[in-house]
Design an enzyme around this catalytic site. Structure first.
Site: not given
Length: 422
Positions: A198, A305, A375
């Protein structure tokens, strides 16, 4: 503290089999030592109860928390898991936390995660950083940068594992404050593994670009191990990536990226490619375009991503990278999960599949979709900055094999079940 820990280890060896303790014995013995500050005075069951209430009362979630893996309310109320027992081992893997981004929203959740790490064999040396806060961040910029800069300067010994607390936002503010070449050299000499994803992508990209050091795309303290019910697959794959020097991941479906895509979008889907894999969260990677903190790798393989971004925003960020020349010297692009994208309010036909097909047309690069990371639950951790070979497999998908990255040599130092015990 070191002598106390050794004495405890010796005592444990004499009275248990294979260095295993049940949960009550483990926390009682560890709690009797002077170095037990990483454990809360609450029991795991008490922490679970508070964490469950905390999740129910939450009004918003940040990217690194999606999706939450929760128990049905009835399961918690019936104590179906609270009464379970676990096998813990004495923590011996030198571990430090770094909190580069958001503050944790729940001290109880952090504490539960710390207890699980200890149970699994990770000796966390700096648990107090989970309590820091400045505005929305886990401390001031200087405090958060010090988690890594103190290792570069030698003020703190490099651990075996550097684990991110959580993502969200804030890591990009730290990049000019850290001596990345020195940090990378120190980590390489120690064989240190930095793990996260992230917003931590900013740290991982800078570490590779300036420090020439790999890292691990992996779940984090608050984001995964503090959940009411950590995802067992993600925990097992985390340990596999930490301990397997020849990790392989097979992908059979593109559905995590888009069900409307083939797993391999290429003019020749039978080729095998080998190169350094790098990247991470698309929002963060695109924000680094044009900076010295974005890896500049010839013949690389880009992994991307994201979560909660509509198709046009995904395309805009991909164009940021394309126009900055990032894809020019790359061999391939791998997409992990692009979850929570929603529908385009102007035209539902304009979706992620169309965006990725446009990227393929622009770049001419082969694009691999459906990599099981992002995620999502059931993440497969894997190294960034390592050598990666991608080849079609017999299942109609593709396989990714990784080499040349640091690992924990003795997998018996980890009790994987401890990462999700309650």
């Amino acid at each position: 503290m070191r002598a106390t820990t050794k004495t405890l280890q010796q005592s444990s060896t004499d009275t248990t089999t294979n260095n295993e303790l049940n949960r009550r014995q483990f926390f009682w013995q560890l709690g009797m030592t002077a170095g037990a500050g990483l454990l809360a005075t609450q029991s795991l069951a008490q922490s679970l109860s508070v964490a469950t209430r905390d999740q129910k009362s939450a009004t918003s979630l940040t990217k690194d928390e999606l999706p939450l893996s929760e128990l049905p309310t009835s399961a918690v109320e019936d104590n179906q898991l609270i009464g379970s027992t676990s096998k813990c081992i004495i923590p011996t893997i030198e571990t430090r936390l770094f909190a580069s981004s958001n503050v944790g929203g729940s001290n109880e959740r952090n504490q539960l995660a710390l207890e699980r790490l200890a149970c699994a064999g990770f000796e966390v040396h700096n648990p107090a950083i989970t309590k820091r806060q400045y505005l929305r961040f886990a401390g001031t910029d200087a405090q958060r940068a010090s988690d890594l800069q103190n290792i570069a300067t030698g003020a703190i010994k490099a651990p075996k594992l550097l684990l991110g607390v959580r993502g969200g936002y804030g890591a990009i503010r730290l990049l000019p404050l850290i001596d990345w070449p020195t940090l990378g050299r120190v980590m390489h000499e120690r064989g240190t593994i930095l793990a996260g994803f992230s917003d931590v992508t900013a740290i991982q990209c800078a570490l590779l670009a300036q420090g020439k050091m790999s890292s691990l795309a992996a779940p984090m303290l608050y984001s995964e191990f503090g959940k009411t019910t950590p995802d067992e697959v993600s925990c097992r794959q985390f340990v596999a990536a930490l301990t397997n020097p020849n990790l392989r991941i097979d992908i059979q479906s593109a559905a995590l990226t888009s069900a409307q895509l083939p797993t391999i979008l290429a003019t020749d889907d039978s080729q095998t490619l080998t190169g350094t894999i790098w990247g991470g969260n698309l929002s963060v990677v695109s924000a680094l375009a044009g900076s010295k903190y974005l890896p500049n790798i010839d013949g690389g393989i880009v992994f991307l991503e994201d979560v909660g971004e509509q198709a046009y925003r995904i395309e805009r960020m991909l164009y940021d990278l394309y126009l900055a020349g990032v894809f020019q010297r790359q061999q391939a692009i791998v997409f992990g999960s692009l979850s929570g994208t929603g529908e385009d309010s102007y035209d539902k036909r304009y979706d992620v599949a169309m965006v990725i097909r446009q990227l393929h047309k622009l770049t001419g690069l082969p694009i691999y979709s459906g990599m099981s990371f992002g995620h999502i639950s059931k993440k497969h951790s894997f190294p960034l900055g390592a050598r990666c070979e991608i080849s079609p497999n017999a299942l109609g998908g593709y396989g990714m094999s990784f080499t040349d990255y640091p690992v924990i040599d003795n997998k018996n130092m980890i009790s994987v079940e401890g990462l999700w015990q309650v």
